[in-house]
Design a protein around this motif. Structure first.
Motif, PDB file in Angstrom:
ATOM      1  N   GLU A   4       0.827  -1.213   0.000  1.00  0.00           N
ATOM      2  CA  GLU A   4       0.000   0.000   0.000  1.00  0.00           C
ATOM      3  C   GLU A   4       0.856   1.256   0.000  1.00  0.00           C
ATOM      4  O   GLU A   4       0.561   2.230  -0.687  1.00  0.00           O
ATOM      5  N   ASN A   5       1.930   1.222   0.811  1.00  0.00           N
ATOM      6  CA  ASN A   5       2.857   2.363   0.866  1.00  0.00           C
ATOM      7  C   ASN A   5       3.529   2.585  -0.488  1.00  0.00           C
ATOM      8  O   ASN A   5       3.712   3.721  -0.926  1.00  0.00           O
ATOM      9  N   GLN A   6       3.912   1.466  -1.133  1.00  0.00           N
ATOM     10  CA  GLN A   6       4.562   1.547  -2.446  1.00  0.00           C
ATOM     11  C   GLN A   6       3.596   2.111  -3.488  1.00  0.00           C
ATOM     12  O   GLN A   6       3.972   2.946  -4.320  1.00  0.00           O
ATOM     13  N   ALA A   7       2.332   1.627  -3.400  1.00  0.00           N
ATOM     14  CA  ALA A   7       1.312   2.107  -4.339  1.00  0.00           C
ATOM     15  C   ALA A   7       1.064   3.598  -4.142  1.00  0.00           C
ATOM     16  O   ALA A   7       0.912   4.351  -5.112  1.00  0.00           O
ATOM     17  N   GLU A   8       1.043   4.025  -2.878  1.00  0.00           N
ATOM     18  CA  GLU A   8       0.839   5.451  -2.580  1.00  0.00           C
ATOM     19  C   GLU A   8       2.006   6.281  -3.088  1.00  0.00           C
ATOM     20  O   GLU A   8       1.819   7.363  -3.636  1.00  0.00           O
ATOM     21  N   LYS A   9       3.226   5.738  -2.918  1.00  0.00           N
ATOM     22  CA  LYS A   9       4.426   6.438  -3.390  1.00  0.00           C
ATOM     23  C   LYS A   9       4.402   6.566  -4.911  1.00  0.00           C
ATOM     24  O   LYS A   9       4.709   7.620  -5.468  1.00  0.00           O
ATOM     25  N   ASN A  10       4.012   5.447  -5.588  1.00  0.00           N
ATOM     26  CA  ASN A  10       3.924   5.463  -7.051  1.00  0.00           C
ATOM     27  C   ASN A  10       2.877   6.457  -7.523  1.00  0.00           C
ATOM     28  O   ASN A  10       3.064   7.161  -8.519  1.00  0.00           O
ATOM     29  N   SER A  11       1.758   6.505  -6.790  1.00  0.00           N
ATOM     30  CA  SER A  11       0.681   7.421  -7.148  1.00  0.00           C
ATOM     31  C   SER A  11       1.135   8.872  -7.039  1.00  0.00           C
ATOM     32  O   SER A  11       0.843   9.691  -7.913  1.00  0.00           O
ATOM     33  N   ARG A  12       1.861   9.181  -5.967  1.00  0.00           N
ATOM     34  CA  ARG A  12       2.392  10.548  -5.787  1.00  0.00           C
ATOM     35  C   ARG A  12       3.371  10.892  -6.909  1.00  0.00           C
ATOM     36  O   ARG A  12       3.369  12.001  -7.446  1.00  0.00           O
ATOM     37  N   GLY A  13       4.237   9.917  -7.257  1.00  0.00           N
ATOM     38  CA  GLY A  13       5.211  10.126  -8.339  1.00  0.00           C
ATOM     39  C   GLY A  13       4.515  10.362  -9.669  1.00  0.00           C
ATOM     40  O   GLY A  13       4.941  11.216 -10.466  1.00  0.00           O
ATOM     41  N   THR A  14       3.428   9.631  -9.919  1.00  0.00           N
ATOM     42  CA  THR A  14       2.663   9.781 -11.155  1.00  0.00           C
ATOM     43  C   THR A  14       2.036  11.171 -11.234  1.00  0.00           C
ATOM     44  O   THR A  14       2.091  11.835 -12.281  1.00  0.00           O
ATOM     45  N   ILE A  15       1.442  11.621 -10.122  1.00  0.00           N
ATOM     46  CA  ILE A  15       0.809  12.945 -10.088  1.00  0.00           C
ATOM     47  C   ILE A  15       1.850  14.045 -10.329  1.00  0.00           C
ATOM     48  O   ILE A  15       1.613  14.990 -11.099  1.00  0.00           O
ATOM     49  N   CYS A  16       2.996  13.880  -9.693  1.00  0.00           N
ATOM     50  CA  CYS A  16       4.086  14.859  -9.848  1.00  0.00           C
ATOM     51  C   CYS A  16       4.551  14.917 -11.307  1.00  0.00           C
ATOM     52  O   CYS A  16       4.677  15.990 -11.890  1.00  0.00           O
ATOM     53  N   LEU A  17       4.783  13.742 -11.898  1.00  0.00           N
ATOM     54  CA  LEU A  17       5.217  13.665 -13.298  1.00  0.00           C
ATOM     55  C   LEU A  17       4.167  14.258 -14.231  1.00  0.00           C
ATOM     56  O   LEU A  17       4.488  14.946 -15.200  1.00  0.00           O
ATOM     57  N   LYS A  18       2.912  13.985 -13.929  1.00  0.00           N
ATOM     58  CA  LYS A  18       1.805  14.460 -14.762  1.00  0.00           C
ATOM     59  C   LYS A  18       1.811  15.979 -14.864  1.00  0.00           C
ATOM     60  O   LYS A  18       1.732  16.539 -15.970  1.00  0.00           O
ATOM     61  N   TYR A  19       1.954  16.652 -13.736  1.00  0.00           N
ATOM     62  CA  TYR A  19       1.893  18.117 -13.754  1.00  0.00           C
ATOM     63  C   TYR A  19       3.192  18.749 -14.257  1.00  0.00           C
ATOM     64  O   TYR A  19       3.157  19.857 -14.819  1.00  0.00           O
ATOM     65  N   ILE A  20       4.296  18.054 -14.090  1.00  0.00           N
ATOM     66  CA  ILE A  20       5.552  18.533 -14.691  1.00  0.00           C
ATOM     67  C   ILE A  20       5.434  18.485 -16.216  1.00  0.00           C
ATOM     68  O   ILE A  20       5.853  19.415 -16.920  1.00  0.00           O
ATOM     69  N   LEU A  21       4.837  17.389 -16.724  1.00  0.00           N
ATOM     70  CA  LEU A  21       4.657  17.241 -18.172  1.00  0.00           C
ATOM     71  C   LEU A  21       3.661  18.264 -18.707  1.00  0.00           C
ATOM     72  O   LEU A  21       3.823  18.781 -19.818  1.00  0.00           O
ATOM     73  N   VAL A  22       2.641  18.588 -17.918  1.00  0.00           N
ATOM     74  CA  VAL A  22       1.678  19.630 -18.322  1.00  0.00           C
ATOM     75  C   VAL A  22       2.395  20.982 -18.425  1.00  0.00           C
ATOM     76  O   VAL A  22       2.208  21.726 -19.395  1.00  0.00           O
TER      77      VAL A  22
END
Length: 266
Positions: free
Chosen positions: A19-37
């Motif tokens: 669950e912690n890993q999934a949460e970490k991955n989710s945060r990384g995805t959100i961060c990458l998403k807005y950097i790409l935007v």
């Protein structure tokens, strides 16, 4: 049935780690998403700049470029417009793919960036090669148009007058070039140079070709026009390098986001 407490604790710990890993991955995805935007917003702005420069060159300087009788410089202006439009479309696709987290659209975005990157390299090489050839063509065509078509064709006359006034020059290579002009040699004409050669244009001011009255620029209008066209190439080259760097960054970010989205799905 007896349940081993140790195994239960280990199982819970494993679930918590996942669950912690999934949460970490989710945060990384959100961060990458807005950097790409953010990247795509910058990319869109750079596309707008390219488009604006191309339109400006065609609208404001088309009559000057028409004096050269060469398709290279018109092609250069259209290249600005085409490149700007493609960059804007690609940036829009990138924004949609990032915000909506569409993996297939991210792949399209990366492929488009790669294609543009390769086209920029080819276009830059061709522009550098053709510029040297067009430079010699420019000198011949400008002198010929000034001497044979001035006051014979309205569009050429208007373009030459504008060229000499805007760039503060007189004649193709020097003011002496006007001595061989068909218009100057006409018996009904008393001028030595066109009135547009004068520092303070007025009717019949071209009767005097003294340096105090007319522009005596070393290298003539050819030199100034070459500088203007070289500036256009330098702008295109600078923007091309900047956009190419952005494209490499964009491809890297898009690939990372695609990988994170795939991991989150799994």
């Amino acid at each position: 049935m007896c349940i081993n407490p140790t195994l239960t604790l280990m199982h819970k710990a494993k679930i918590r780690m996942m669950e912690n890993q999934a949460e970490k991955n989710s945060r990384g995805t959100i961060c990458l998403k807005y950097i790409l935007v953010l990247f795509n917003v910058v990319f869109l702005v750079s596309g707008g700049v390219l488009l604006a420069v191309g339109v400006w060159a065609l609208v404001e300087k088309s009559d000057l470029i028409s004096l050269l009788d060469s398709s290279f410089f018109f092609t250069l202006a259209f290249a600005f417009i085409a490149a700007g439009a493609i960059v804007i479309v690609t940036g829009t696709i990138g924004c949609c793919a990032s915000l909506k987290e569409i993996k297939s659209l991210l792949v399209v975005f990366v492929v488009l960036l790669l294609c543009i990157f390769l086209l920029e390299i080819i276009a830059g090489t061709l522009a550098f090669i053709n510029y040297k050839e067009s430079n010699e063509e420019l000198q011949q065509n400008l002198k010929q148009n000034m001497q044979q078509k001035y006051q014979q064709e309205e569009t050429v006359t208007r373009a030459v007058d504008r060229l000499q006034q805007e760039f503060r020059c007189c004649g193709s290579n020097s003011s002496e070039d006007w001595a061989d002009s068909l218009w100057i040699q006409d018996q009904n004409n008393k001028r030595l140079v066109p009135d547009s050669c004068c520092k303070t244009p007025a009717d019949l001011c071209g009767l005097r070709d003294h340096p105090s009255n007319i522009y005596r620029l070393e290298g003539g209008c050819v030199h100034r026009l070459e500088q203007f066209l070289l500036w256009q190439l330098q702008v295109l080259g600078t923007l091309g390098v900047a956009i190419a760097s952005l494209q490499l960054l964009g491809m890297l970010l898009a690939c990372c986001l695609h990988r994170n989205l795939t991991e989150d799905t799994n």
